[in-house]
Design a protein around this motif. Structure first.
Motif, PDB file in Angstrom:
ATOM      1  N   GLU A   1     -11.539   3.629   0.578  1.00  0.00           N
ATOM      2  CA  GLU A   1     -10.439   3.549   1.541  1.00  0.00           C
ATOM      3  C   GLU A   1     -10.648   2.470   2.599  1.00  0.00           C
ATOM      4  OE1 GLU A   1     -10.443   7.743  -0.092  1.00  0.00           O
ATOM      5  OE2 GLU A   1     -11.980   6.372   0.654  1.00  0.00           O
TER       6      GLU A   1
ATOM      7  N   ALA B   1      -5.145   5.368   4.096  1.00  0.00           N
ATOM      8  CA  ALA B   1      -5.165   6.762   3.648  1.00  0.00           C
ATOM      9  C   ALA B   1      -3.748   7.161   3.263  1.00  0.00           C
ATOM     10  CB  ALA B   1      -5.688   7.670   4.764  1.00  0.00           C
ATOM     11  N   ARG B   2      -3.641   8.264   2.526  1.00  0.00           N
ATOM     12  CA  ARG B   2      -2.319   8.702   2.075  1.00  0.00           C
ATOM     13  C   ARG B   2      -1.466   9.197   3.241  1.00  0.00           C
ATOM     14  NH1 ARG B   2      -2.672   7.799  -2.866  1.00  0.00           N
ATOM     15  NH2 ARG B   2      -4.589   7.992  -4.030  1.00  0.00           N
ATOM     16  N   ASP B   3      -2.108   9.906   4.163  1.00  0.00           N
ATOM     17  CA  ASP B   3      -1.426  10.419   5.359  1.00  0.00           C
ATOM     18  C   ASP B   3      -2.501  10.717   6.397  1.00  0.00           C
ATOM     19  OD1 ASP B   3      -2.621  12.833   4.502  1.00  0.00           O
ATOM     20  OD2 ASP B   3      -0.810  13.414   3.413  1.00  0.00           O
TER      21      ASP B   3
ATOM     22  N   GLY C   1       1.062   4.769  -2.425  1.00  0.00           N
ATOM     23  CA  GLY C   1       0.818   6.092  -1.857  1.00  0.00           C
ATOM     24  C   GLY C   1      -0.060   6.095  -0.625  1.00  0.00           C
ATOM     25  N   PHE C   2      -0.424   4.893  -0.122  1.00  0.00           N
ATOM     26  CA  PHE C   2      -1.228   4.827   1.096  1.00  0.00           C
ATOM     27  C   PHE C   2      -0.293   4.542   2.262  1.00  0.00           C
ATOM     28  CE2 PHE C   2      -4.317   3.739  -2.214  1.00  0.00           C
ATOM     29  CZ  PHE C   2      -5.295   4.669  -1.930  1.00  0.00           C
ATOM     30  N   GLY C   3       0.153   5.618   2.938  1.00  0.00           N
ATOM     31  CA  GLY C   3       1.150   5.468   3.984  1.00  0.00           C
ATOM     32  C   GLY C   3       0.585   5.220   5.364  1.00  0.00           C
TER      33      GLY C   3
ATOM     34  N   ASP D   1      -5.269  13.044   5.185  1.00  0.00           N
ATOM     35  CA  ASP D   1      -6.174  12.338   4.281  1.00  0.00           C
ATOM     36  C   ASP D   1      -7.107  11.436   5.087  1.00  0.00           C
ATOM     37  OD1 ASP D   1      -7.171  11.517   1.726  1.00  0.00           O
ATOM     38  OD2 ASP D   1      -5.943   9.696   1.871  1.00  0.00           O
TER      39      ASP D   1
ATOM     40  N   ARG E   1       0.826  -1.217   0.000  1.00  0.00           N
ATOM     41  CA  ARG E   1       0.000   0.000   0.000  1.00  0.00           C
ATOM     42  C   ARG E   1       0.859   1.266   0.000  1.00  0.00           C
ATOM     43  NH1 ARG E   1      -2.700  -3.573   3.426  1.00  0.00           N
ATOM     44  NH2 ARG E   1      -4.663  -4.272   2.524  1.00  0.00           N
ATOM     45  N   GLU E   2       2.013   1.189   0.679  1.00  0.00           N
ATOM     46  CA  GLU E   2       2.876   2.371   0.722  1.00  0.00           C
ATOM     47  C   GLU E   2       3.378   2.732  -0.675  1.00  0.00           C
ATOM     48  OE1 GLU E   2       5.854   2.742   3.755  1.00  0.00           O
ATOM     49  OE2 GLU E   2       4.596   1.653   5.186  1.00  0.00           O
TER      50      GLU E   2
ATOM     51  N   THR F   1      -2.403   3.281   7.798  1.00  0.00           N
ATOM     52  CA  THR F   1      -3.473   2.299   7.994  1.00  0.00           C
ATOM     53  C   THR F   1      -4.047   2.525   9.383  1.00  0.00           C
ATOM     54  OG1 THR F   1      -2.430   0.644   6.565  1.00  0.00           O
ATOM     55  CG2 THR F   1      -4.048  -0.159   8.148  1.00  0.00           C
TER      56      THR F   1
END
Length: 156
Positions: free
Chosen positions: A96, A115-117, A65-67, A120, A61-62, A69
């Motif tokens: 998401e 989510a991205r961060d 761009g999903f950094g 987000d 996921r990272e 959880t």
């Protein structure tokens, strides 16, 4: 139909596939001293018995761009007025939200959200999760690290 009888080779195949679901019958056969058709028959038997229920592909996921959880515990405000089905239908439509689990305990649902961060995630929480039908209280737990374990598939 009762539980399936597994021998040591079946358990070894399950362990190997739990670590790498992309292994071919030929590769499994080479590892465990079986012909390709024999390995394929064993995998097929495990699938038909429901022991091997699909093979997951792990997505990083990272890299996508999903950094972040987050595990969310969701308690519904009123279980009577809003049906569980309404909540489930609405929550599964949120991209998401990766996993929706109906649980027994302090919360009614446990969600895995990516989510991205954190900013987000806050947007997803406010605009998507908190506006779901029947949501009462929500508790968030941000995932820091995750260790993948193959699971208890016998000894060997």
């Amino acid at each position: 139909m009762g539980p399936i009888d597994l021998d040591d080779t079946d358990r070894a195949i399950l362990r190997a596939l739990s670590l790498d679901g992309t292994l071919s019958a030929g590769e499994l056969g080479r590892r465990f001293g079986l012909s390709q058709p024999a390995a394929w028959r064993r995998v097929r038997r495990l699938e038909e018995a429901g022991v091997l229920a699909g093979r997951r592909v792990e997505v990083d996921r990272e890299q996508l761009g999903f950094g972040v959880t987050v595990f969310l515990g969701v308690k519904l405000a009123t279980k009577g007025r809003v049906s569980l089905e309404d909540f489930e239908r609405a929550v599964t439509a949120i991209p998401e939200v990766q996993v929706v689990q109906h649980v027994l305990g302090l919360f009614d649902y446990r969600l895995r959200v990516v989510a991205r961060d954190l900013a987000d995630f806050e947007r997803v929480l406010r605009r998507r999760v908190m506006t779901l039908p029947g949501v009462g209280s929500v508790e968030a737990n941000v995932l820091l690290t995750e260790e993948r374990r193959p699971g208890p598939l016998g000894h060997g």
